[in-house]
Design an enzyme around this catalytic site. Sequence first.
Site, PDB file in Angstrom:
ATOM      1  N   ASN A 192       2.267  -4.686  -3.794  1.00 52.92           N
ATOM      2  CA  ASN A 192       0.232  -4.743  -3.062  1.00 52.92           C
ATOM      3  C   ASN A 192      -0.287  -3.715  -2.700  1.00 52.92           C
ATOM      4  O   ASN A 192       0.198  -3.104  -2.013  1.00 52.92           O
ATOM      5  CB  ASN A 192       0.408  -6.011  -2.054  1.00 52.92           C
ATOM      6  CG  ASN A 192      -0.779  -6.656  -1.653  1.00 52.92           C
ATOM      7  OD1 ASN A 192      -1.079  -7.024  -2.568  1.00 52.92           O
ATOM      8  ND2 ASN A 192      -1.333  -6.915  -0.633  1.00 52.92           N
ATOM      9  N   HIS A 248     -10.203  -5.309  -2.585  1.00 55.57           N
ATOM     10  CA  HIS A 248     -11.112  -5.743  -1.543  1.00 55.57           C
ATOM     11  C   HIS A 248     -12.653  -5.251  -2.735  1.00 55.57           C
ATOM     12  O   HIS A 248     -12.307  -3.802  -2.204  1.00 55.57           O
ATOM     13  CB  HIS A 248     -10.631  -4.560  -0.070  1.00 55.57           C
ATOM     14  CG  HIS A 248      -9.689  -6.327   0.422  1.00 55.57           C
ATOM     15  ND1 HIS A 248      -9.321  -6.718   1.019  1.00 55.57           N
ATOM     16  CD2 HIS A 248      -8.581  -5.375   0.460  1.00 55.57           C
ATOM     17  CE1 HIS A 248      -8.921  -7.268   1.840  1.00 55.57           C
ATOM     18  NE2 HIS A 248      -7.726  -5.928   1.086  1.00 55.57           N
ATOM     19  N   GLU A 253       0.952  -1.230  -0.017  1.00 52.92           N
ATOM     20  CA  GLU A 253      -0.024   0.319  -0.174  1.00 52.92           C
ATOM     21  C   GLU A 253       1.061   1.838   0.267  1.00 52.92           C
ATOM     22  O   GLU A 253       0.585   2.056   0.877  1.00 52.92           O
ATOM     23  CB  GLU A 253      -0.774  -0.007   1.251  1.00 52.92           C
ATOM     24  CG  GLU A 253      -1.990  -1.048   1.117  1.00 52.92           C
ATOM     25  CD  GLU A 253      -3.357  -1.395   2.457  1.00 52.92           C
ATOM     26  OE1 GLU A 253      -2.350  -0.905   2.856  1.00 52.92           O
ATOM     27  OE2 GLU A 253      -3.472  -2.656   1.948  1.00 52.92           O
ATOM     28  N   GLU A 278      -5.911 -10.516  -1.889  1.00 55.58           N
ATOM     29  CA  GLU A 278      -7.100  -9.758  -1.543  1.00 55.58           C
ATOM     30  C   GLU A 278      -8.185 -10.146  -1.563  1.00 55.58           C
ATOM     31  O   GLU A 278      -9.038  -9.337  -1.530  1.00 55.58           O
ATOM     32  CB  GLU A 278      -6.463  -8.732  -0.367  1.00 55.58           C
ATOM     33  CG  GLU A 278      -4.857  -9.051  -0.104  1.00 55.58           C
ATOM     34  CD  GLU A 278      -4.263  -7.711   1.197  1.00 55.58           C
ATOM     35  OE1 GLU A 278      -5.144  -7.346   0.958  1.00 55.58           O
ATOM     36  OE2 GLU A 278      -3.474  -7.768   1.030  1.00 55.58           O
ATOM     37  N   ASP A 287     -12.224 -10.125  -1.792  1.00 55.11           N
ATOM     38  CA  ASP A 287     -13.709  -9.857  -0.974  1.00 55.11           C
ATOM     39  C   ASP A 287     -14.006  -9.177  -1.854  1.00 55.11           C
ATOM     40  O   ASP A 287     -13.833  -8.123  -2.162  1.00 55.11           O
ATOM     41  CB  ASP A 287     -13.076  -9.600   0.782  1.00 55.11           C
ATOM     42  CG  ASP A 287     -12.306  -8.429   0.872  1.00 55.11           C
ATOM     43  OD1 ASP A 287     -12.632  -8.061   0.193  1.00 55.11           O
ATOM     44  OD2 ASP A 287     -11.948  -9.130   2.129  1.00 55.11           O
TER      45      ASP A 287
HETATM   46  O1  G3I Z   1      -5.289  -9.620  17.766  1.00 55.80           O
HETATM   47  C1  G3I Z   1      -6.185  -9.147  18.400  1.00 55.80           C
HETATM   48  C2  G3I Z   1      -6.501  -9.309  19.248  1.00 55.80           C
HETATM   49  O2  G3I Z   1      -5.368 -10.323  20.825  1.00 55.80           O
HETATM   50  C3  G3I Z   1      -7.419  -8.786  20.147  1.00 55.80           C
HETATM   51  O3  G3I Z   1      -8.619  -9.763  21.178  1.00 55.80           O
HETATM   52  C4  G3I Z   1      -8.007  -7.839  19.415  1.00 55.80           C
HETATM   53  C5  G3I Z   1      -9.119  -7.223  19.248  1.00 55.80           C
HETATM   54  O4  G3I Z   1     -10.044  -5.638  18.977  1.00 55.80           O
HETATM   55  O5  G3I Z   1      -7.832  -7.291  17.644  1.00 55.80           O
HETATM   56  C6  G3I Z   1      -7.245  -8.661  17.366  1.00 55.80           C
HETATM   57  O6  G3I Z   1      -5.906  -7.976  16.428  1.00 55.80           O
HETATM   58  C7  G3I Z   1      -7.019  -7.423  15.214  1.00 55.80           C
HETATM   59  C8  G3I Z   1      -5.724  -8.308  14.701  1.00 55.80           C
HETATM   60  O7  G3I Z   1      -6.831  -7.846  13.248  1.00 55.80           O
HETATM   61  C9  G3I Z   1      -5.624  -9.617  14.330  1.00 55.80           C
HETATM   62  O8  G3I Z   1      -7.432 -10.259  14.915  1.00 55.80           O
HETATM   63  C10 G3I Z   1      -6.167  -5.548  14.982  1.00 55.80           C
HETATM   64  O9  G3I Z   1      -7.690  -5.173  15.979  1.00 55.80           O
HETATM   65  C11 G3I Z   1      -7.182  -6.167  14.094  1.00 55.80           C
HETATM   66  O10 G3I Z   1      -6.897  -4.474  13.494  1.00 55.80           O
HETATM   67  C12 G3I Z   1      -6.049  -6.910  12.873  1.00 55.80           C
HETATM   68  O11 G3I Z   1      -6.844  -6.486  11.406  1.00 55.80           O
HETATM   69  C13 G3I Z   1      -6.066  -6.534  10.550  1.00 55.80           C
HETATM   70  C14 G3I Z   1      -5.952  -5.559   9.245  1.00 55.80           C
HETATM   71  O12 G3I Z   1      -5.451  -6.082   7.974  1.00 55.80           O
HETATM   72  C15 G3I Z   1      -5.062  -4.597   9.639  1.00 55.80           C
HETATM   73  O13 G3I Z   1      -5.112  -3.414   8.875  1.00 55.80           O
HETATM   74  C16 G3I Z   1      -7.612  -7.981   9.612  1.00 55.80           C
HETATM   75  O14 G3I Z   1      -7.272  -9.355  10.287  1.00 55.80           O
HETATM   76  C17 G3I Z   1      -6.330  -8.417   8.599  1.00 55.80           C
HETATM   77  O15 G3I Z   1      -7.437  -9.420   8.037  1.00 55.80           O
HETATM   78  C18 G3I Z   1      -6.171  -6.599   7.179  1.00 55.80           C
HETATM   79  O16 G3I Z   1      -5.693  -7.349   5.972  1.00 55.80           O
HETATM   80  C19 G3I Z   1      -5.555  -5.888   5.306  1.00 55.80           C
HETATM   81  C20 G3I Z   1      -4.010  -6.786   4.779  1.00 55.80           C
HETATM   82  O17 G3I Z   1      -3.015  -7.242   5.733  1.00 55.80           O
HETATM   83  C21 G3I Z   1      -3.503  -5.110   3.696  1.00 55.80           C
HETATM   84  N1  G3I Z   1      -4.531  -4.966   3.295  1.00 55.80           N
HETATM   85  C22 G3I Z   1      -5.779  -4.776   3.899  1.00 55.80           C
HETATM   86  C23 G3I Z   1      -6.146  -5.548   4.731  1.00 55.80           C
HETATM   87  C24 G3I Z   1      -7.688  -6.000   5.305  1.00 55.80           C
HETATM   88  O18 G3I Z   1      -7.543  -4.331   6.392  1.00 55.80           O
END
Ligand code: G3I
Length: 460
Positions: free
Chosen positions: A210, A246, A169, A274, A276
């Site tokens: 990416n 996305h 990004e 990615e 969806d």
């Molecule tokens: O692991 C913690 C957990 O311990 C806690 O209880 C919980 C409470 O909110 O948060 C958990 O962490 C989260 C993490 O995902 C794992 O589930 C974060 O808050 C959350 O912000 C994080 O989101 C991820 C996001 O990237 C962050 O920007 C998504 O899962 C992930 O799918 C997403 O992936 C990104 C790609 O890397 C890049 N492109 C966009 C895509 C979608 O945002």
Amino acid sequence: MRTSRTRSFRIRPLRRGVAALFAGVLTVAALLAAGTTAHAAGTPLRDLAAAKGKVIGTAVTGSKLTGTYGDIAGGQFNSLTPGNAMKWGSVEPTRGSFNWAEADQIVAFAQAHDQQVRGHTLVWHSQNPSWLTNGTWTTAELSGLLQDHITTEVTRYKGELAAWDVVNEPFNEDGTYRSTLWYNGLGADYIAQALTWAHAADPSAKLYINDYNVEGVNAKSTALYDLVKSLKARGVPIDGVGLQAHLILGQVPGTLQQNIQRFADLGVDVAVTELDIRMQLPSDSTKLAQQAADYKAVFDACVAVTRCYGVTVWGFTDSDSWIPDVFSGYGAATPYDENYAPKPAYDAIAASLGGGTTTPPPTGACTATYSVQSQWNTGFTGQVRIACSGAALSSWKVNWTYGAGQRITQAWNATCTQSGAAVSCANASYNGSVPDGGSVTFGFNASWSGSNPVPTVTLG
Ligand code: G3I
């Protein structure tokens, strides 16, 4: 080497019944097609994709890779991307203290299931450890930190990963560089440096840039195009571009294939990394049909361009998608619903990959067979046998209508009721389950006079 891949089937009990009478014998069989919503119905997507020379991947969460989630992740996809496990904030939450557990787990799972791994991601403005983002660094320190991070992580998985999303990004929507820790601290050449360091650590991994909203031809994708062109011209090791995809329901860019082709023509691979397709909730059959068409359009575009490496979905089930957390009121963005049932989008993907059918055929059947065991001048003993092959039941009910005034007087191993000529027998509490390859029987006594014709039996 390919090791075993598990496939399991979820049976919809008693979905469809067809009675059949076999003339001339005292036996009537009712066929019940039972089968198939199954998450592995038909040819697995990974086999269809492989036959097309494509990769089909999914983002995964390591802790979920068991049970049905693990079966689908391992059985339907030939590539995995750790959704979060390889990000800097995940692997080095404290400076110098590494946690590779989830990343290692995903790599091991992939190897056990003959899958590729796509590393994600080395240089990003998000999900960095707070010690990094809160620190004050000179340019040299920042450069050293980035080089060490890339070298350490890429080296750890050297030879084991097919590709890395090295830079994630980097652009704004208008095609200017995003203001980030890296751009602000190191200038635009942080991208070339990151690619060069990654290549030095693992020359065999394919290295990608990416980004999102670069699926169609637009200002952002054109900036990415210009960057890749200049990197290639400079001899910087860049192997591919990742189109995150996305997408929003009904909004697959009309220039998707053209855009993939123009990158391919630069001499790089293109991967949809990615995918969806989110919709406003609740979903309904119209939206799911549109979503299926959208998924098919994306896969069709990739299939149409030789250098399109493959498509990765960002989570395969609606129960493991980032969408509802980030886009309020939106969701249902993946090919499987929250209970792991394949959605129309799944069939559309299969069709795009040459699966040929949009409705998986029934895989088996259960039958009910009525027979007269013994007969005397006023009564008889009857039996019904329910047998399954290639299907299974968790409960059953058998119905028939007597044609000559017969009346049930007693039943065992079933609860039978008779109203006029209509008889209905349901399983007892202990014999509702009929496994694939198994059978159950129940019996009854009944009265007759004049004649005792065999009725047509339905299982439903
Ligand atoms: O692991 C913690 C957990 O311990 C806690 O209880 C919980 C409470 O909110 O948060 C958990 O962490 C989260 C993490 O995902 C794992 O589930 C974060 O808050 C959350 O912000 C994080 O989101 C991820 C996001 O990237 C962050 O920007 C998504 O899962 C992930 O799918 C997403 O992936 C990104 C790609 O890397 C890049 N492109 C966009 C895509 C979608 O945002």
